[in-house]
Design a protein around this motif. Structure first.
Motif, PDB file in Angstrom:
ATOM      1  N   GLN A 183      -2.550  -0.048 -13.141  1.00 44.81           N
ATOM      2  CA  GLN A 183      -3.890   0.377 -13.573  1.00 44.81           C
ATOM      3  C   GLN A 183      -4.988  -0.302 -12.756  1.00 44.81           C
ATOM      4  OE1 GLN A 183      -3.945  -0.287 -17.846  1.00 44.81           O
ATOM      5  NE2 GLN A 183      -2.632   1.464 -18.233  1.00 44.81           N
ATOM      6  N   VAL A 184      -4.814  -0.263 -11.436  1.00 44.40           N
ATOM      7  CA  VAL A 184      -5.799  -0.857 -10.534  1.00 44.40           C
ATOM      8  C   VAL A 184      -7.093  -0.057 -10.590  1.00 44.40           C
ATOM      9  CG1 VAL A 184      -6.341  -1.318  -8.108  1.00 44.40           C
ATOM     10  CG2 VAL A 184      -4.054  -1.836  -9.016  1.00 44.40           C
ATOM     11  N   ILE A 185      -8.218  -0.766 -10.743  1.00 43.28           N
ATOM     12  CA  ILE A 185      -9.517  -0.108 -10.848  1.00 43.28           C
ATOM     13  C   ILE A 185     -10.494  -0.694  -9.833  1.00 43.28           C
ATOM     14  CG2 ILE A 185      -9.214   0.504 -13.281  1.00 43.28           C
ATOM     15  CD1 ILE A 185     -10.967  -1.908 -13.988  1.00 43.28           C
ATOM     16  N   GLN A 186     -11.622  -0.043  -9.719  1.00 41.65           N
ATOM     17  CA  GLN A 186     -12.656  -0.455  -8.769  1.00 41.65           C
ATOM     18  C   GLN A 186     -13.084  -1.898  -9.024  1.00 41.65           C
ATOM     19  OE1 GLN A 186     -15.987   2.182  -8.690  1.00 41.65           O
ATOM     20  NE2 GLN A 186     -17.131   1.021  -7.167  1.00 41.65           N
ATOM     21  N   GLY A 187     -13.231  -2.633  -7.923  1.00 44.38           N
ATOM     22  CA  GLY A 187     -13.727  -3.998  -7.995  1.00 44.38           C
ATOM     23  C   GLY A 187     -12.673  -5.061  -8.182  1.00 44.38           C
ATOM     24  N   GLU A 188     -11.426  -4.672  -8.506  1.00 39.37           N
ATOM     25  CA  GLU A 188     -10.375  -5.673  -8.688  1.00 39.37           C
ATOM     26  C   GLU A 188      -9.915  -6.216  -7.343  1.00 39.37           C
ATOM     27  OE1 GLU A 188      -8.051  -5.289 -12.739  1.00 39.37           O
ATOM     28  OE2 GLU A 188      -7.469  -3.679 -11.369  1.00 39.37           O
ATOM     29  N   ARG A 189      -9.479  -7.465  -7.360  1.00 36.18           N
ATOM     30  CA  ARG A 189      -8.959  -8.116  -6.161  1.00 36.18           C
ATOM     31  C   ARG A 189      -7.442  -7.931  -6.144  1.00 36.18           C
ATOM     32  NH1 ARG A 189     -12.019 -11.940  -3.520  1.00 36.18           N
ATOM     33  NH2 ARG A 189     -10.263 -13.384  -3.295  1.00 36.18           N
ATOM     34  N   VAL A 190      -6.971  -7.225  -5.112  1.00 38.13           N
ATOM     35  CA  VAL A 190      -5.560  -6.858  -5.011  1.00 38.13           C
ATOM     36  C   VAL A 190      -4.952  -7.535  -3.788  1.00 38.13           C
ATOM     37  CG1 VAL A 190      -3.918  -4.962  -4.731  1.00 38.13           C
ATOM     38  CG2 VAL A 190      -5.965  -4.657  -6.155  1.00 38.13           C
ATOM     39  N   LEU A 191      -3.897  -8.316  -4.009  1.00 39.94           N
ATOM     40  CA  LEU A 191      -3.164  -8.978  -2.938  1.00 39.94           C
ATOM     41  C   LEU A 191      -1.928  -8.148  -2.618  1.00 39.94           C
ATOM     42  CD1 LEU A 191      -2.609 -11.489  -1.106  1.00 39.94           C
ATOM     43  CD2 LEU A 191      -1.342 -12.443  -3.057  1.00 39.94           C
ATOM     44  N   ILE A 192      -1.794  -7.755  -1.348  1.00 41.68           N
ATOM     45  CA  ILE A 192      -0.674  -6.911  -0.928  1.00 41.68           C
ATOM     46  C   ILE A 192       0.196  -7.697   0.037  1.00 41.68           C
ATOM     47  CG2 ILE A 192       0.001  -4.762   0.206  1.00 41.68           C
ATOM     48  CD1 ILE A 192      -2.682  -3.588  -0.727  1.00 41.68           C
ATOM     49  N   MET A 193       1.396  -8.039  -0.405  1.00 34.95           N
ATOM     50  CA  MET A 193       2.364  -8.743   0.421  1.00 34.95           C
ATOM     51  C   MET A 193       3.093  -7.730   1.312  1.00 34.95           C
ATOM     52  SD  MET A 193       1.733 -11.707  -0.824  1.00 34.95           S
ATOM     53  CE  MET A 193       2.991 -12.695  -0.008  1.00 34.95           C
ATOM     54  N   GLY A 194       3.440  -8.137   2.541  1.00 31.95           N
ATOM     55  CA  GLY A 194       4.122  -7.210   3.442  1.00 31.95           C
ATOM     56  C   GLY A 194       3.279  -5.984   3.729  1.00 31.95           C
ATOM     57  N   ALA A 195       1.991  -6.211   4.004  1.00 35.14           N
ATOM     58  CA  ALA A 195       1.041  -5.102   4.093  1.00 35.14           C
ATOM     59  C   ALA A 195       1.230  -4.221   5.321  1.00 35.14           C
ATOM     60  CB  ALA A 195      -0.390  -5.651   4.070  1.00 35.14           C
ATOM     61  N   SER A 196       2.017  -4.661   6.301  1.00 33.34           N
ATOM     62  CA  SER A 196       2.230  -3.838   7.491  1.00 33.34           C
ATOM     63  C   SER A 196       3.431  -2.912   7.352  1.00 33.34           C
ATOM     64  CB  SER A 196       2.407  -4.728   8.727  1.00 33.34           C
ATOM     65  OG  SER A 196       3.533  -5.570   8.577  1.00 33.34           O
ATOM     66  N   GLY A 197       4.214  -3.054   6.292  1.00 35.08           N
ATOM     67  CA  GLY A 197       5.359  -2.175   6.070  1.00 35.08           C
ATOM     68  C   GLY A 197       4.922  -0.811   5.563  1.00 35.08           C
ATOM     69  N   GLY A 198       5.884   0.082   5.377  1.00 34.78           N
ATOM     70  CA  GLY A 198       5.565   1.437   4.948  1.00 34.78           C
ATOM     71  C   GLY A 198       4.851   1.483   3.618  1.00 34.78           C
ATOM     72  N   VAL A 199       5.421   0.834   2.602  1.00 37.31           N
ATOM     73  CA  VAL A 199       4.803   0.824   1.274  1.00 37.31           C
ATOM     74  C   VAL A 199       3.549  -0.039   1.281  1.00 37.31           C
ATOM     75  CG1 VAL A 199       5.123   0.184  -1.151  1.00 37.31           C
ATOM     76  CG2 VAL A 199       6.985   1.285   0.106  1.00 37.31           C
ATOM     77  N   GLY A 200       3.599  -1.172   1.971  1.00 42.33           N
ATOM     78  CA  GLY A 200       2.452  -2.072   2.016  1.00 42.33           C
ATOM     79  C   GLY A 200       1.229  -1.425   2.640  1.00 42.33           C
TER      80      GLY A 200
END
Length: 357
Positions: A183-200
């Motif tokens: 339930q990610v919404i506007q303004g939230e701080r989201v950390l994405i691990m492995g961001a260069s992969g397909g899903v990331g």
């Protein structure tokens, strides 16, 4: 008149690249409520390699790459998502194709349409989490033709090329499902691990589309590309994220990497934060400080079954040009061994896509 056979890459069993055999096989015969799709392009994913290696088996505790480097030690046949993988199997989870014929008259409107196939099928409806997957539970798109339930083909009106569309289903569907469940919404701080992969990389685009503030983690060589895609800040894999970001600084962690650093993300999460995962490329066995989990009321979310809005959302995003495809390279279908060998090097950014003759 259509031929009775087609070219396909058949995975004969668990093991190394020698299990991938390019051969003639019968064109699939339609059953009730199915359609036959001519494959225009098929993306390459971690999951096909994982399934071939037997990585989904509970006996496995190491990373995909470690298993791929030691295939002579493999003796697994129970490594499917739901049950033992039904080898010999045509893999291929991503498909852009054209509907050629249908089993039912009421599906005739699909004939001739360019479509994307939803590979995750909720077999007992969306009130149940029971699911099966194309290319893990039944034959997939590493072939000239594939059959699938008519409910799982989605016509698409887009100027994107076939290979660009084929880069979307598995990675972007997985990422959108994670963001939807969290339930990610506007303004939230989201950390994405492995961001260069397909899903990331898909998660970077999709979370940015929701108006989130994106912190990406990837190797240094991919930082510029991730910032171009919308990451607000990017850190190296070896960075001390607690030192750089501070405790209680993150609303949501997207992590398909796992491995020995998985539990550190709990320190970063705010009270009531969410950690969502759908993979474990660096290894499935992790350590957690449960005090961080329960004292901070953190939600730990696992995702595999795609929720009903996920794939229609992706179709809409594509048609509205709200996301961009990331294709690194295309290969002829018969060159799948070369494609998967390069894929395992993890030196690319974006998707590899196979093109049938």
């Amino acid at each position: 008149m259509m031929n009775k056979t087609m070219k396909a890459v058949v995975t004969m069993g668990s093991g190394g690249m020698e299990q991938l055999v390019y051969k003639d096989v019968p064109i699939p015969e339609l059953q009730a409520n199915e359609v036959l799709v001519r494959v225009l392009a098929a993306g390459v994913n971690n999951t096909e390699i994982n399934t071939r290696l037997g990585w989904y088996s509970a006996k496995v505790s190491e990373s995909t790459n470690n298993m791929a480097d030691n295939v002579d030690q493999l003796a697994l046949a129970d490594g499917g998502w739901n049950a033992a993988t039904p080898f010999p199997l045509i893999q291929g989870t991503d498909c852009c194709g054209e509907v050629l014929k249908t089993a039912e008259n009421h599906d005739q409107h699909l004939v001739g349409k360019r479509v994307l196939i939803r590979p995750c099928i909720r077999v007992n409806g969306f009130d149940s989490l029971d699911n099966i997957w194309m290319a893990s539970d039944f034959d997939g798109a590493f072939a000239q033709y594939v059959k699938v339930r008519a409910t799982e083909v989605f016509p698409i009106d887009s100027t994107w090329q076939d290979d660009e569309l084929a880069s979307i289903p598995c990675a972007y569907g997985t990422a959108e499902n994670m963001l939807h469940r969290a339930q990610v919404i506007q303004g939230e701080r989201v950390l994405i691990m492995g961001a260069s992969g397909g899903v990331g990389s898909a998660a970077v685009q999709l979370a940015k589309r929701r108006g989130a503030h994106i912190i990406a983690v990837a190797s240094l060589k991919n930082h510029a590309q991730l910032k171009k895609m919308g990451a607000d800040s990017v850190f190296d894999r070896e960075a001390s994220l607690v030192k750089e970001l501070g405790e209680l600084s993150i609303d949501v962690v997207i992590d398909n990497v796992a491995g020995d650093k998985f539990g550190r993300a709990l320190q970063l999460l705010k009270r009531g934060g969410r950690l969502v995962t759908s993979g474990a490329i660096a290894g499935p066995i992790v350590s957690l400080d449960l005090r961080q989990l329960y004292l901070k009321d953190i939600g730990l979310i696992g995702t595999t079954a795609w929720d009903e809005p996920v794939f229609p959302n992706l179709i809409r995003y594509i048609e509205n040009n709200e996301i961009k495809p990331l294709v690194a390279r295309t290969y002829a279908l018969e060159n799948i061994v070369e494609a998967q060998t390069e894929f395992l090097k993890k030196q690319h950014f974006g998707k590899f896509v196979l093109l049938p003759s």
